[in-house]
Motif scaffolding. Sequence first.
Motif, mmCIF file in Angstrom:
data_model
loop_
_atom_site.group_PDB
_atom_site.id
_atom_site.type_symbol
_atom_site.label_atom_id
_atom_site.label_comp_id
_atom_site.label_asym_id
_atom_site.label_seq_id
_atom_site.Cartn_x
_atom_site.Cartn_y
_atom_site.Cartn_z
ATOM 1 N N VAL B 21 21.960 -38.742 18.354
ATOM 2 C CA VAL B 21 22.802 -38.644 17.153
ATOM 3 C C VAL B 21 21.915 -38.354 15.938
ATOM 4 O O VAL B 21 22.261 -37.538 15.084
ATOM 5 N N ARG B 22 20.772 -38.992 15.885
ATOM 6 C CA ARG B 22 19.833 -38.766 14.769
ATOM 7 C C ARG B 22 19.351 -37.325 14.726
ATOM 8 O O ARG B 22 19.106 -36.773 13.672
ATOM 9 N N SER B 23 19.221 -36.727 15.922
ATOM 10 C CA SER B 23 18.655 -35.373 15.972
ATOM 11 C C SER B 23 19.668 -34.308 15.529
ATOM 12 O O SER B 23 19.299 -33.177 15.301
ATOM 13 N N GLY B 24 20.909 -34.650 15.453
ATOM 14 C CA GLY B 24 21.901 -33.684 14.966
ATOM 15 C C GLY B 24 22.746 -33.081 16.072
ATOM 16 O O GLY B 24 23.937 -32.894 15.917
ATOM 17 N N LEU B 27 25.479 -35.452 17.096
ATOM 18 C CA LEU B 27 26.528 -35.564 16.079
ATOM 19 C C LEU B 27 27.439 -34.335 16.112
ATOM 20 O O LEU B 27 28.676 -34.456 16.057
ATOM 21 N N LEU B 30 29.563 -34.595 19.204
ATOM 22 C CA LEU B 30 30.588 -35.629 19.031
ATOM 23 C C LEU B 30 31.770 -35.085 18.233
ATOM 24 O O LEU B 30 32.937 -35.233 18.627
ATOM 25 N N MET B 31 31.479 -34.416 17.124
ATOM 26 C CA MET B 31 32.554 -33.886 16.272
ATOM 27 C C MET B 31 33.307 -32.754 16.968
ATOM 28 O O MET B 31 34.538 -32.735 16.981
ATOM 29 N N LEU B 34 35.323 -34.118 20.032
ATOM 30 C CA LEU B 34 36.490 -34.904 19.618
ATOM 31 C C LEU B 34 37.575 -33.999 19.032
ATOM 32 O O LEU B 34 38.761 -34.122 19.372
ATOM 33 N N ILE B 35 37.159 -33.077 18.169
ATOM 34 C CA ILE B 35 38.148 -32.193 17.539
ATOM 35 C C ILE B 35 38.771 -31.270 18.591
ATOM 36 O O ILE B 35 39.993 -31.103 18.632
ATOM 37 N N LEU B 38 41.072 -33.497 20.978
ATOM 38 C CA LEU B 38 42.290 -34.021 20.348
ATOM 39 C C LEU B 38 43.204 -32.894 19.870
ATOM 40 O O LEU B 38 44.435 -33.028 19.935
ATOM 41 N N PHE B 39 42.645 -31.786 19.414
ATOM 42 C CA PHE B 39 43.490 -30.648 19.019
ATOM 43 C C PHE B 39 44.225 -30.077 20.235
ATOM 44 O O PHE B 39 45.406 -29.731 20.149
ATOM 45 N N ALA B 41 45.071 -31.660 22.884
ATOM 46 C CA ALA B 41 46.140 -32.610 23.209
ATOM 47 C C ALA B 41 47.296 -32.467 22.224
ATOM 48 O O ALA B 41 48.465 -32.465 22.611
ATOM 49 N N GLN B 42 46.946 -32.308 20.950
ATOM 50 C CA GLN B 42 47.977 -32.191 19.909
ATOM 51 C C GLN B 42 48.886 -30.986 20.148
ATOM 52 O O GLN B 42 50.109 -31.078 20.001
ATOM 53 N N VAL B 195 41.577 -42.186 23.696
ATOM 54 C CA VAL B 195 42.443 -41.956 22.525
ATOM 55 C C VAL B 195 43.737 -41.255 22.955
ATOM 56 O O VAL B 195 44.842 -41.665 22.575
#
Lengths: 152, 322
Positions: B21-24, B27, B30-31, B34-35, B38-39, B41-42, B195
Amino acid sequence: MDDKKRPGGLTALAVINFIFAGFDVIGVIGLTVSMTMLGKLPTDGMTAAQKAQIQELQNIDPSIFTVNIGINVIFFVLLLLSGIGYLNQKKSLGRMVGNIYGALGVIGVIAIATIFPQEVGGGFGIMSIIGIIYPALTLILLNTTFKDDLIN
Amino acid sequence: METLSASHIRIIAYYWSRYIVRSGSGLAYLMIALIFGLFSAQILIMPVEKFIQQKQDVSESNLQNIRYSIINIEKPIVQYVLGVKSFKEVGQDLPNDLMNTMISKPVAEDSMGFDRWTSFLLVKRPALLSAIFLILFFGMPFVVTYLAFNQLSGDVQSRGLRYLLLKTERGNIYFGRFLGTIVFSTLVTALIIAVITFYLAMKLRIYPAMSLIGWSLHGFMALSLLMLPYIALCAMISASIDSPMLSFVVANLIIPGVLITAAIGRIAWAPLKYINYLLPWGWQNHLLHPSPIHLLMALLGCLVYTAIFLMPGYYIFEKRDL
């Protein structure tokens, strides 16, 4: 300590901040256009269902649009400032403003979901979860992973 | 291989899964994951939510109707992904008006005329969750490159690995980072599926909770296993290339490239479709097959492909100049 190297994750966090700030600008423009155009829409060629939908939107209290625009502007400013703070590894501009954004972001999404009508983004749905993820993640990361990186 | 140490691998995997996560890259993954999850699914859940809002009365008999209506909606996606129908046939079957199709009288289960696999995914398991899984199976291999592309190449380029080599062997670093990447990927997969399942259970309430939980656990394990060969491929690429950017580009050329080459190539010459089997693309959906034999073969396939990609990467990393 002052010249501590910035971790890649903090740079990524700043970039994501700027992207979301851009989305907020788009949101402000969209809401402003909706608010001003709603009363002037010609409904001649529309079906009854479409007319009813427009009517429903017109019945919404204009102050709700104004509040929504206000929230977007606040988030835009917080995201932009904290993004700059992350890049410069600033304690106040990065960590403090970032934490304020995180807390307000979580509260804001919950408030919008519960108070606003569905036509202007209210109601709890997967979009609310998507909206809550980034502020929550910001809060967690700023207070754990990047706690010792925002020191200037 | 004699230099490998379980305790070293465990320590490196633990710190790598935290450092990622620190290395970028962690992160970003993850974003994006997740997006994307979830999109996706939406997009599938939204019409169902609107339909339920219109119906208002969600009694048990109505619930059955809603479930059948969902089957009608998800049918084209599932049949196309499983290869039961071509894109053209699916296009012809698509309803003109989604909401009217949902409101129309549902077809009885036994007269649906599905093959066994489609019937398993749509009728015997929560159809909405099955369709979401198929989309995740298709999309997550692309997304995982954001996490796995820089397992070694960044440190090779910066020469930072030399400091680590004073304390442990190359093999421990290679396998430790591979395991750390898997741990992180699995945690993100778990979060996405948790989720979605929680939302379906608490908000829509159209499927029995136990059925949702059971199927989501199966989907989670299948998706986590499916990520292994792709992460191993990225480990091999990352061990062979000095530049993280080049490693990212190569991974992003190979993973979609195999799929696109097979899809376009089969038009010119049918056997070219087998190019898909260079990566798990050709058989990965069998992780959701009703037959235990298919499931077992797919599971073994994941492990064999992982080994096939991982071992050459290990030998390259052992021999290369750092």
